[in-house]
Design an enzyme around this catalytic site. Structure first.
Site, PDB file in Angstrom:
ATOM      1  N   GLU A 161      -1.968  -9.541  -6.043  1.00  0.00           N
ATOM      2  CA  GLU A 161      -2.212 -10.176  -6.740  1.00  0.00           C
ATOM      3  C   GLU A 161      -1.615 -10.260  -8.844  1.00  0.00           C
ATOM      4  OE1 GLU A 161      -4.511  -9.993  -5.914  1.00  0.00           O
ATOM      5  OE2 GLU A 161      -6.666 -10.847  -5.359  1.00  0.00           O
ATOM      6  N   GLU A 187       0.647  -0.793   0.262  1.00  0.00           N
ATOM      7  CA  GLU A 187      -0.201  -0.505   0.600  1.00  0.00           C
ATOM      8  C   GLU A 187       1.112   1.344  -0.016  1.00  0.00           C
ATOM      9  OE1 GLU A 187      -2.879  -0.880   2.528  1.00  0.00           O
ATOM     10  OE2 GLU A 187      -4.084  -2.345   2.193  1.00  0.00           O
TER      11      GLU A 187
HETATM   12  N1  THU Z   1      -6.399  -6.258  -2.398  1.00  0.00           N
HETATM   13  C1  THU Z   1      -5.532  -7.269  -2.501  1.00  0.00           C
HETATM   14  O1  THU Z   1      -4.011  -7.268  -3.040  1.00  0.00           O
HETATM   15  N2  THU Z   1      -6.705  -8.443  -3.596  1.00  0.00           N
HETATM   16  C2  THU Z   1      -7.210  -8.736  -3.716  1.00  0.00           C
HETATM   17  O2  THU Z   1      -7.911  -9.322  -3.811  1.00  0.00           O
HETATM   18  C3  THU Z   1      -8.253  -7.895  -3.046  1.00  0.00           C
HETATM   19  C4  THU Z   1      -7.898  -6.730  -2.582  1.00  0.00           C
HETATM   20  C5  THU Z   1      -5.807  -4.987  -1.430  1.00  0.00           C
HETATM   21  C6  THU Z   1      -5.683  -3.686  -1.453  1.00  0.00           C
HETATM   22  C7  THU Z   1      -5.339  -3.110  -1.027  1.00  0.00           C
HETATM   23  O3  THU Z   1      -4.556  -3.446  -0.002  1.00  0.00           O
HETATM   24  C8  THU Z   1      -6.363  -4.128   0.746  1.00  0.00           C
HETATM   25  O4  THU Z   1      -6.117  -5.167  -0.093  1.00  0.00           O
HETATM   26  C9  THU Z   1      -7.423  -3.875   1.431  1.00  0.00           C
HETATM   27  O5  THU Z   1      -8.551  -2.826  -0.063  1.00  0.00           O
END
Ligand code: THU
Length: 156
Positions: free
Chosen positions: A74, A63
């Site tokens: 992913e 993030e």
């Molecule tokens: N996120 C993922 O890494 N993969 C997903 O399939 C859904 C969401 C992450 C994005 C963000 O850092 C956090 O999860 C919350 O949305």
């Protein structure tokens, strides 16, 4: 008026029903959640990708204070995989999420942007990518990203 109905096949499995290789991928996706950098959401996602050359690449969500600059697990994983092994096609992608001290009871599913990014590599290698979505209570197995992206935009 005509109507079209688009359906999706999802195999619902328990961990014990998985092959040794799929168990290993799920284990590695779960382990990868520990590498997530999530000061904002505290939602740790891990992914593990088996490549045609036998390598397994893992990744996690990263993030950023400027929210759109962050990257999902992913995309971290598939972009690194193709940058590191450009000749290798993608075989199976496993995804797991951890928050509030436990893995999610139900599978989490890739966001729209990740679905489109995964589709790119299906198209590139002309090969479906198996997708394993981990939940503590059940695991979903999809036989390709189009199961999650009907009427997708692909080659132009
Ligand atoms: N996120 C993922 O890494 N993969 C997903 O399939 C859904 C969401 C992450 C994005 C963000 O850092 C956090 O999860 C919350 O949305």
């Amino acid at each position: 008026m005509k109507e079209k109905i688009i359906s999706t096949k999802i195999e619902v499995l328990s961990y014990d029903e998985l092959s040794a290789q799929d168990k290993d991928l799920i284990d590695k996706a779960k382990e990868a959640t520990a590498t997530a950098y999530t000061p904002y959401s505290k939602f740790h996602v891990g992914a593990a990708l088996l490549l045609s050359n036998g390598e397994i690449v893992t990744g996690s969500n990263q993030e950023n204070a400027a929210f759109p600059s962050g990257t999902c697990a992913e995309r971290t994983t598939i972009y690194y995989a193709h940058a590191r092994y450009p000749e290798a096609s993608f075989d199976t992608l496993a995804i797991a999420a951890f928050s509030n001290g436990h893995f999610q009871a139900s599978p989490i599913s890739p966001c729209g942007a990740c679905r489109q990014a995964i589709l790119e590599y299906e198209t590139l290698f002309n090969k479906n990518i198996r997708i394993l979505l981990y939940g503590e209570n059940e695991i979903y197995l999809l036989d390709g990203i189009k199961s999650l992206l009907p009427l997708c935009f692909s080659e132009f």
